[in-house]
Every structure is written in structure tokens, then in C-alpha cells.
Design a protein around this motif. Structure first.
Motif, PDB file in Angstrom:
ATOM      1  N   PHE A  28       0.862  -1.406  -0.045  1.00  2.84           N
ATOM      2  CA  PHE A  28       0.005  -0.103  -0.082  1.00  2.84           C
ATOM      3  C   PHE A  28       0.936   1.263  -0.035  1.00  2.84           C
ATOM      4  N   GLU A  29       0.252   2.375  -0.327  1.00  2.00           N
ATOM      5  CA  GLU A  29       0.976   3.798  -0.349  1.00  2.00           C
ATOM      6  C   GLU A  29       0.282   4.324   0.959  1.00  2.00           C
ATOM      7  N   PRO A  30       1.087   4.610   1.887  1.00  2.00           N
ATOM      8  CA  PRO A  30       0.828   5.233   3.254  1.00  2.00           C
ATOM      9  C   PRO A  30      -0.414   6.475   2.728  1.00  2.00           C
ATOM     10  N   GLY A  31      -1.383   6.357   3.350  1.00  2.00           N
ATOM     11  CA  GLY A  31      -2.480   7.402   3.110  1.00  2.00           C
ATOM     12  C   GLY A  31      -3.067   7.300   1.757  1.00  2.00           C
ATOM     13  N   GLY A  32      -2.843   6.168   1.003  1.00  2.00           N
ATOM     14  CA  GLY A  32      -3.290   6.216  -0.301  1.00  2.00           C
ATOM     15  C   GLY A  32      -3.857   4.578  -0.693  1.00  2.00           C
ATOM     16  N   ARG A  33      -3.453   4.446  -2.061  1.00  2.00           N
ATOM     17  CA  ARG A  33      -4.075   3.013  -2.674  1.00  2.00           C
ATOM     18  C   ARG A  33      -3.324   1.892  -2.068  1.00  2.00           C
ATOM     19  N   SER A  34      -4.016   0.779  -2.044  1.00  6.62           N
ATOM     20  CA  SER A  34      -3.597  -0.738  -1.699  1.00  6.62           C
ATOM     21  C   SER A  34      -3.371  -1.360  -3.120  1.00  6.62           C
ATOM     22  N   PHE A  35      -2.797  -2.396  -3.123  1.00  5.97           N
ATOM     23  CA  PHE A  35      -2.651  -3.417  -4.196  1.00  5.97           C
ATOM     24  C   PHE A  35      -2.811  -4.783  -4.057  1.00  5.97           C
ATOM     25  N   VAL A  36      -2.963  -5.563  -4.580  1.00  4.37           N
ATOM     26  CA  VAL A  36      -2.753  -7.061  -4.719  1.00  4.37           C
ATOM     27  C   VAL A  36      -1.562  -7.184  -5.504  1.00  4.37           C
ATOM     28  N   ALA A  37      -0.515  -7.939  -4.909  1.00  5.36           N
ATOM     29  CA  ALA A  37       0.635  -8.168  -5.602  1.00  5.36           C
ATOM     30  C   ALA A  37       1.210  -9.776  -5.222  1.00  5.36           C
ATOM     31  N   LEU A  38       1.097 -10.457  -6.445  1.00  7.91           N
ATOM     32  CA  LEU A  38       1.704 -11.855  -6.371  1.00  7.91           C
ATOM     33  C   LEU A  38       3.254 -11.984  -6.893  1.00  7.91           C
ATOM     34  N   TYR A  39       4.023 -12.362  -6.302  1.00  6.53           N
ATOM     35  CA  TYR A  39       5.347 -12.311  -6.546  1.00  6.53           C
ATOM     36  C   TYR A  39       5.784 -13.921  -6.785  1.00  6.53           C
ATOM     37  N   LEU A  40       6.454 -14.221  -7.743  1.00  3.17           N
ATOM     38  CA  LEU A  40       6.610 -15.570  -8.069  1.00  3.17           C
ATOM     39  C   LEU A  40       8.072 -15.906  -8.301  1.00  3.17           C
ATOM     40  N   PHE A  41       8.495 -16.959  -7.561  1.00  2.00           N
ATOM     41  CA  PHE A  41      10.059 -17.198  -7.663  1.00  2.00           C
ATOM     42  C   PHE A  41      10.037 -18.487  -8.104  1.00  2.00           C
ATOM     43  N   ASP A  42      11.321 -18.852  -8.541  1.00  2.00           N
ATOM     44  CA  ASP A  42      11.566 -20.548  -8.899  1.00  2.00           C
ATOM     45  C   ASP A  42      11.911 -21.353  -7.650  1.00  2.00           C
ATOM     46  N   ARG A  43      12.275 -22.414  -8.041  1.00  6.21           N
ATOM     47  CA  ARG A  43      12.476 -23.144  -6.798  1.00  6.21           C
ATOM     48  C   ARG A  43      13.649 -22.778  -6.019  1.00  6.21           C
ATOM     49  N   ASP A  44      14.788 -22.007  -6.689  1.00  7.56           N
ATOM     50  CA  ASP A  44      15.703 -21.817  -6.085  1.00  7.56           C
ATOM     51  C   ASP A  44      15.936 -20.401  -5.578  1.00  7.56           C
ATOM     52  N   GLY A  45      14.649 -19.743  -5.246  1.00  5.69           N
ATOM     53  CA  GLY A  45      14.266 -18.418  -5.042  1.00  5.69           C
ATOM     54  C   GLY A  45      14.666 -17.426  -5.872  1.00  5.69           C
ATOM     55  N   LEU A  46      14.962 -17.499  -7.072  1.00  6.13           N
ATOM     56  CA  LEU A  46      14.989 -16.230  -8.110  1.00  6.13           C
ATOM     57  C   LEU A  46      13.856 -15.719  -8.449  1.00  6.13           C
ATOM     58  N   PHE A  47      13.763 -14.525  -8.415  1.00 11.10           N
ATOM     59  CA  PHE A  47      12.510 -13.645  -8.836  1.00 11.10           C
ATOM     60  C   PHE A  47      12.296 -14.177 -10.322  1.00 11.10           C
ATOM     61  N   VAL A  48      11.098 -14.515 -10.635  1.00 11.52           N
ATOM     62  CA  VAL A  48      10.359 -14.809 -11.768  1.00 11.52           C
ATOM     63  C   VAL A  48       9.510 -13.620 -12.433  1.00 11.52           C
ATOM     64  N   LYS A  49       8.564 -13.321 -11.583  1.00  8.20           N
ATOM     65  CA  LYS A  49       7.499 -12.215 -11.843  1.00  8.20           C
ATOM     66  C   LYS A  49       6.758 -11.708 -10.985  1.00  8.20           C
ATOM     67  N   ALA A  50       6.278 -10.617 -11.060  1.00  9.88           N
ATOM     68  CA  ALA A  50       5.090  -9.740 -10.192  1.00  9.88           C
ATOM     69  C   ALA A  50       3.874  -9.601 -11.121  1.00  9.88           C
ATOM     70  N   GLU A  51       2.933  -9.895 -10.294  1.00 11.06           N
ATOM     71  CA  GLU A  51       1.319  -9.364 -10.929  1.00 11.06           C
ATOM     72  C   GLU A  51       0.882  -8.649  -9.967  1.00 11.06           C
ATOM     73  N   ILE A  52       0.576  -7.388 -10.477  1.00 17.55           N
ATOM     74  CA  ILE A  52       0.330  -6.426  -9.405  1.00 17.55           C
ATOM     75  C   ILE A  52      -0.640  -5.568 -10.127  1.00 17.55           C
ATOM     76  N   ASP A  53      -1.830  -5.330  -8.995  1.00  9.87           N
ATOM     77  CA  ASP A  53      -3.167  -4.470  -9.625  1.00  9.87           C
ATOM     78  C   ASP A  53      -3.720  -3.754  -8.479  1.00  9.87           C
ATOM     79  N   PRO A  54      -4.398  -2.817  -8.602  1.00 13.33           N
ATOM     80  CA  PRO A  54      -5.107  -2.191  -7.687  1.00 13.33           C
ATOM     81  C   PRO A  54      -6.023  -3.151  -6.691  1.00 13.33           C
TER      82      PRO A  54
END
Length: 126
Positions: A28-54
Motif C-alpha cells: 500500500f501507499e501510506p495514506g493512499g492506494r492498496s494493491f494486490v501483488a503476487l510475487y513468483l520465484f523459482d524453486r531456487d528463490g530467484l525472482f520470476v515475475k510480479a502480478e500487481i493490480d489495484p
């Protein structure tokens, strides 16, 4: 860096059926919008992608359902950051500027989870 599953900010962290790791959260933005964020990582913990929306409760539940069969448990992932909606999202590393400061990794935006060494502890400050 480890994140242990709990009933608070890390309620929806764990592993997918194929061994990948995920973190579904509501930054969330303090005092502002909130979001849904899905962060995906591979089995080794390396970042793969982010799906972010209001924020939308229905979208949050759909993202969780779309992951399929999951196990809620500890994840071990790398810090990362992405830009969306003119904001920095992710688990953002904050390098110390002086020798008496420590490294932090914070969940952004909103700085609602703060991790420090030891990185394998799995706990965070709010």
C-alpha cells in the motif's frame, strides 16, 4: 532471505505444486492506494515475475485460487524490485550508508515488513 508462513502479513507464502515459491500480499501507499501483488520465484528463490493490480478482494482470492494446489510454508527468496503504478514494489534491499547502520530488506510500497540479518531467521519487523 527466508520468510516464514504466519497468520499476518505472510499468511499466503509457500510453494506451488511444481516447486516454485510465491508470496501473495497487499502492499500500500501510506495514506493512499492498496494493491494486490503476487510475487513468483523459482524453486531456487530467484525472482520470476510480479502480478500487481489495484486492490480488489475478489482479485486477491482469484490469484490465490489460480496458484492451484499450494503448501503454505517457509520460502527462501532473493530481494527484488519492480516498478508499477509509479511505485517501487518488491522486497527491496536498503544498503547501509554508514558503518553503524545495518542492511534491511523491506516489503514495498508501505514498508510493512522489514527483514534484517540473520537472513535465514524467517521473521520480520512491522
Amino acid at each position: 532471505m527466508a520468510i516464514d508462513h504466519n497468520t499476518f502479513e505472510a499468511e499466503h507464502v509457500g510453494h506451488t505444486a511444481d516447486g516454485g515459491q510465491f508470496f501473495l500480499t497487499t502492499p500500500f501507499e501510506p495514506g493512499g492506494r492498496s494493491f494486490v501483488a503476487l510475487y513468483l520465484f523459482d524453486r531456487d528463490g530467484l525472482f520470476v515475475k510480479a502480478e500487481i493490480d489495484p486492490f480488489d478482494k475478489g482479485l486477491y482470492q482469484r490469484r490465490l485460487k489460480d496458484l492451484g494446489k499450494v503448501t503454505f510454508d517457509r520460502i527462501v527468496v532473493e530481494p527484488f524490485e519492480v516498478e508499477r503504478f509509479s511505485q517501487t514494489f518488491g522486497l527491496v534491499a536498503d544498503e547501509p550508508t554508514t558503518s553503524d547502520e545495518i542492511w534491511w530488506v523491506t516489503a514495498e510500497p508501505g514498508d510493512y515488513m522489514a527483514f534484517a540479518e540473520p537472513w535465514d531467521l524467517g521473521e520480520y519487523d512491522t
